[in-house]
Design an enzyme around this catalytic site. Structure first.
Site, PDB file in Angstrom:
ATOM      1  N   ASP A 244       0.817  -1.202   0.000  1.00  0.00           N
ATOM      2  CA  ASP A 244       0.000   0.000   0.000  1.00  0.00           C
ATOM      3  C   ASP A 244       0.861   1.268   0.000  1.00  0.00           C
ATOM      4  OD1 ASP A 244      -2.685   1.303   0.399  1.00  0.00           O
ATOM      5  OD2 ASP A 244      -1.701   1.990   2.238  1.00  0.00           O
ATOM      6  N   GLU A 281       1.653  -0.048  -4.846  1.00  0.00           N
ATOM      7  CA  GLU A 281       0.770   1.080  -5.147  1.00  0.00           C
ATOM      8  C   GLU A 281       1.630   2.327  -5.025  1.00  0.00           C
ATOM      9  OE1 GLU A 281      -3.156   3.545  -3.624  1.00  0.00           O
ATOM     10  OE2 GLU A 281      -1.927   2.446  -2.198  1.00  0.00           O
ATOM     11  N   HIS A 309      -6.306   4.204 -15.261  1.00  0.00           N
ATOM     12  CA  HIS A 309      -7.646   4.342 -14.690  1.00  0.00           C
ATOM     13  C   HIS A 309      -8.191   5.747 -14.901  1.00  0.00           C
ATOM     14  CE1 HIS A 309     -10.352   5.760 -11.500  1.00  0.00           C
ATOM     15  NE2 HIS A 309     -10.932   4.579 -11.671  1.00  0.00           N
TER      16      HIS A 309
END
Length: 581
Positions: A244, A281, A309
């Protein structure tokens, strides 16, 4: 059994167990470590007291049966009888599926999720990516405020349930990826500061003081994090880890923590004889993260690609707020750039950041599979005020286009649970903090955050209301009815094509060629002999594909191959995949 704990600033450390209190001794060979022998069997509770302070859980606790503030419990990993012989499943050619255990089923447990894994086999995905499993206060939450980085959240089923889940996944041929959080710990139940300098004020993050990766004492903190990562891969037979927000790992040392971690994971892969991988990420757009250590990179195996995205989202929805602004100026050009170059921001000016951002990715040296592409994730859905999915505002045809661009892209595709059938349930931000003051602070902070963007307070779900979590649970009756069934069939067909057509898993980013007409709202690209065409506009579009004979492999709406003029007639809000051998 030997108990040990790192407490470098302590004058004394005491082990407290069920009916046992024993002073630990300094380890003469490891500075700051305290050790001692005591009888213990699987499940036995214990904790440590530093300088006669309160009895606290073990920083390396393998189980917290009574939650983050309770005593730890001994876990004997050797007791589990694994059913499945597993050779591993690497990242090249993969299709990932992001899953939150607490909302994948109404029960919200690992065992209940395992009972639904055959759905993923039928869908065609290769790996299930579990959102964080470390213990956190209460029962329900996203998992990003976890503590006890070696343990499994007890309401999910604890350590044995995770082993059963992994065993079942491997039995079905599915790899398992686990999301881990090294950049911060939750605000409640974090007892690490009582033991040593796990955090430092040298750097600050959005969550407060940074995890200590480069200040005094950081050698042991880094070893703590690396050890936790290896434990998931070794003791639970996990295949890969998603890391993360690695951009929040503040580290000024010559050997970055991520480089140290990647070397350790590669070493364990060699020891175990099966592939293991790390997925970052990162919003840095820095190709060094996914560049091999031998080439002076950090050696991680892949990273999430938010640029793809954002470009896709703006092309589909027209949204332009926040970080979407950079992509909304010309979303089709942004989409074309990411499909061919990986990053959109590769040294370009970012109006959202007010500065230039990123650096170019060398397409000749970086394989496309090292970037994950997706149209939805837990972040991009759950961090919206109402947690609304794309299905809440797009037609089934546009959802099919989003799936097509994701699943035929040169990237490793990833789906967010439920998107494969256009789930009508939202996925909202929910918490279950047991501290009333913290719960109220989270509630106020969430409302204040979205009020700044024009949302009325009453329109922002209360994270602490159990109904917020309940609304976010998947409705498993939906795939049996329209339009969900048609969308699900389309996802299955696209994933099958990805497995059947070698060109769709070709890692060569430089082999992708894109054409588009922003005014007519169509985009087409070529990957080897495969041609992909999407029409995001409401009217039919004539898309030039050339005069070579073509065979339609899949189409959302019935279409004929291009005629002698080389034009492919694509209905509005529709998509087609063809081959031109």
């Amino acid at each position: 059994m030997q108990f040990e704990v790192w407490a470098p600033q302590a004058d004394r450390v005491t082990l407290h167990g069920e009916g046992t209190t024993r002073a630990l001794a300094r380890d003469p060979e490891r500075a700051g470590w305290w050790t001692g022998e005591a009888e213990a069997e699987d499940g036995r509770r214990y904790g440590f007291a530093v300088d006669d302070g309160p009895v606290l859980p073990d920083p390396r606790s393998r189980r917290q049966p009574d939650g983050p503030d309770g005593l730890s419990a001994v876990v004997d990993h050797g007791r589990h009888a694994w059913r499945t012989r597993w050779a591993g499943r690497g990242l090249p050619g993969a299709v990932l599926y992001e899953l939150h255990v607490g909302t994948y089923t109404p029960e919200g447990t690992l065992d209940a999720a395992a009972a639904r894994l055959e759905h993923l086999v039928e869908l065609g995905v290769t790996h299930v990516e579990l959102m964080p499993l470390c213990p956190f206060p209460g029962r329900h939450g996203w998992g990003y405020e976890g503590v006890s980085l070696w343990a499994v959240h007890e309401p999910y089923g604890g350590p044995e349930a995770l082993k059963r889940f992994v065993d079942r996944a491997h039995e079905l041929g599915l790899g398992v990826v686990l999301d881990v959080v090294h950049n911060h710990l939750g605000p409640s139940g974090n007892h690490l500061p009582a033991f040593g300098p796990y955090f430092t004020d040298t750097h600050h993050t959005p969550w407060g003081s940074a995890v200590n990766l480069d200040a005094p004492g950081s050698d042991e903190v880094r070893a703590f994090l690396v050890g936790s990562a290896l434990a998931w891969l070794r003791d639970y037979r996990i295949d890969g880890l998603r890391l993360d927000a690695v951009h929040a790992l503040r580290d000024t040392r010559a050997c970055h923590f991520l480089e140290e971690l990647s070397a350790a994971v590669d070493g364990l892969a060699g020891e175990l004889g099966r592939p293991l991988f790390l997925i970052a990420e990162s919003d840095l757009n820095d190709p060094r993260i996914i560049t091999a250590r031998a080439e002076h990179g950090l050696g991680l195996h892949a990273q999430w690609n938010d640029d793809f995205h954002h470009a896709l989202h703006t092309a589909l929805t027209g949204e332009s707020q926040g970080y979407y602004a950079d992509f909304a100026e010309d979303p089709f050009a942004a989409l074309a750039k990411t499909l061919t170059g990986g990053y959109f921001h590769d040294g370009t000016y970012s109006s959202f950041r007010g500065r230039h951002h990123g650096r170019p990715l060398d397409r000749a040296r970086v394989s496309g599979h090292r970037l994950l592409g997706y149209s939805q994730t837990h972040d991009q859905v759950g961090n919206r005020a109402r947690g609304d999915r794309l299905a809440a505002r797009l037609s089934p045809g546009l959802l099919a286009c989003a799936a097509t661009l994701t699943l035929t892209s040169p990237f490793t595709p990833m789906l967010f649970m439920g998107e494969e059938w256009a789930a009508g349930t939202p996925w909202q931000f929910f918490t279950d903090h047991t501290d009333p003051e913290l719960a109220e602070a989270v509630r106020r902070g969430r409302r204040r955050e979205f009020a700044a963007h024009g949302w009325a307070e009453e329109d922002v779900p209360d994270p602490q209301d159990p109904a917020t979590r309940d609304r976010s649970v998947l409705d498993w009756s939906e795939p049996e009815r329209e339009p969900h069934a048609r969308v699900l069939a389309w996802y299955r067909r696209l994933i099958a094509l990805r497995h059947e057509q070698p060109d769709l898993t070709d890692p060569d980013l430089g082999d992708t060629r894109v054409a588009y007409d922003a005014g007519a709202r169509w985009l087409a690209f070529r990957r080897g002999d495969v041609r992909v065409a999407v029409n995001l506009g409401g009217e039919p579009a004539a898309i030039p594909l050339g005069t070579r004979p073509a065979l339609v492999l899949a189409a959302w709406d019935p279409v004929d191959p291009p005629g002698p003029d080389g034009l492919l007639e694509v209905p509005g809000e529709s998509c087609v995949i063809l081959t031109q051998p």
